[in-house]
Design a protein around this motif. Sequence first.
Motif, PDB file in Angstrom:
ATOM      1  N   ARG A  19      -0.462  -3.080   5.822  1.00 11.30           N
ATOM      2  CA  ARG A  19       0.321  -2.066   5.310  1.00 11.30           C
ATOM      3  C   ARG A  19       1.185  -2.469   4.267  1.00 11.30           C
ATOM      4  N   GLY A  20       1.118  -1.648   3.243  1.00 11.18           N
ATOM      5  CA  GLY A  20       1.970  -1.745   1.924  1.00 11.18           C
ATOM      6  C   GLY A  20       1.740  -3.005   1.197  1.00 11.18           C
ATOM      7  N   ARG A  21       0.865  -3.929   1.601  1.00 16.99           N
ATOM      8  CA  ARG A  21       0.415  -5.163   0.818  1.00 16.99           C
ATOM      9  C   ARG A  21      -1.084  -5.582   0.631  1.00 16.99           C
ATOM     10  N   HIS A 171      19.876  -1.441   4.435  1.00 19.05           N
ATOM     11  CA  HIS A 171      18.343  -2.096   3.967  1.00 19.05           C
ATOM     12  C   HIS A 171      18.010  -3.280   4.591  1.00 19.05           C
ATOM     13  N   ALA A 188      14.366  -3.962   0.163  1.00 16.85           N
ATOM     14  CA  ALA A 188      14.043  -2.556   0.176  1.00 16.85           C
ATOM     15  C   ALA A 188      15.098  -1.516   0.179  1.00 16.85           C
ATOM     16  N   ASP A 190      15.009   1.393   0.387  1.00 15.39           N
ATOM     17  CA  ASP A 190      14.902   2.819   1.217  1.00 15.39           C
ATOM     18  C   ASP A 190      14.445   2.107   2.460  1.00 15.39           C
ATOM     19  N   ARG A 192      13.207   3.272   5.039  1.00 18.63           N
ATOM     20  CA  ARG A 192      12.028   3.962   5.498  1.00 18.63           C
ATOM     21  C   ARG A 192      10.768   3.242   4.927  1.00 18.63           C
ATOM     22  N   ARG A 193      10.936   2.480   3.737  1.00 22.52           N
ATOM     23  CA  ARG A 193       9.846   1.937   3.063  1.00 22.52           C
ATOM     24  C   ARG A 193       9.818   0.526   2.888  1.00 22.52           C
ATOM     25  N   ARG A 194       9.544  -0.258   3.890  1.00 24.85           N
ATOM     26  CA  ARG A 194       9.808  -1.577   3.987  1.00 24.85           C
ATOM     27  C   ARG A 194       9.204  -2.474   3.064  1.00 24.85           C
ATOM     28  N   TRP A 195       7.826  -2.136   2.587  1.00 31.80           N
ATOM     29  CA  TRP A 195       7.452  -3.019   1.526  1.00 31.80           C
ATOM     30  C   TRP A 195       7.380  -2.409  -0.026  1.00 31.80           C
ATOM     31  N   GLU A 196       8.111  -1.527  -0.137  1.00 31.25           N
ATOM     32  CA  GLU A 196       8.659  -1.096  -1.510  1.00 31.25           C
ATOM     33  C   GLU A 196       9.968  -1.963  -1.812  1.00 31.25           C
ATOM     34  N   SER A 249       5.131 -11.143  -1.508  1.00 30.20           N
ATOM     35  CA  SER A 249       5.418 -10.111  -2.327  1.00 30.20           C
ATOM     36  C   SER A 249       5.671 -10.447  -3.922  1.00 30.20           C
TER      37      SER A 249
END
Length: 280
Positions: A19-21, A171, A188, A190, A192-196, A249
């Motif tokens: 998820r997100g990566r 965060h 991060a 936000d 709510r958006r761990r991988w941003e 990342s």
Amino acid sequence: MPAARPRLLYVTYLAYQARGRRYCDEDVHLTSRLRDHFDLALCHPLDAAALMDGFDAVVVRNSGPVLGYQREYDAFRARALATGALVYNPLTGKADMAGKQYLLDLTAAGYPVIPTVDRVEDVGRLPAAGQYVVKPKLGADSLGLRVVSGSRLAGLTAGDILIQPRVDFVHEVSFYFVDDDFQYALYAPDPRRRWELVPYAATAADLEFARRFVDWNDLGHGIQRVDACRTPDGGLLLVELEDLNPYLSLEALPEEARDAFVTAFTASLSRFVQGALSPA
């Protein structure tokens, strides 16, 4: 004749849907750079035990949650230890490499970690909370994680679980190390958006926090990621110490910082392999 280059077996699960990566992008980039210094082959984690004897060292990178292939990973680990095979990261890690017991150990030792217990009857030792996070001791990548109310804790089935208060935080921030050397930090903005993730300018206090856990783990060689959450009072609490196969990342870094990390990684890997292969 030029000296033979070390032969590396690079373990990666390129097709894993994280998820997100994108594991594949990161490992394609890293291996394209490592080829300048090593002879290497990529393999799926399920094939590592069968192939490892033909290489000077095994590099475990984005191999996915071990929970999905625990029996095969245990066989790989047992074979590596029995044969004295070189594995990077070394198999001496005390953190996620060995499960989540370290969260209990660090809690008991008074480290700045999200307070953790493994029995419902011990929940009274935790700070009072409206909700609690329950996750398996051998979990990874949020597999098996649940959020339950305090009233439902009594109904939990005993087993290999961890219980933590659900912590409000500003965060999440991650600190990345090669051997004992800090490389970069990402956070991060936000929650709510761990991988941003975006680059984060770590303070001296931040690095003192992160180094406590790197020093505790005493890994010697390898890549570690210290994941923490920033609480409303400005402090940090450890969420996870990833010492098995931390996603890096790298795509979130500017090119100069990404190149600096790859240079540090390559140098560490060279020292690790050459030091073991060279006669004393």
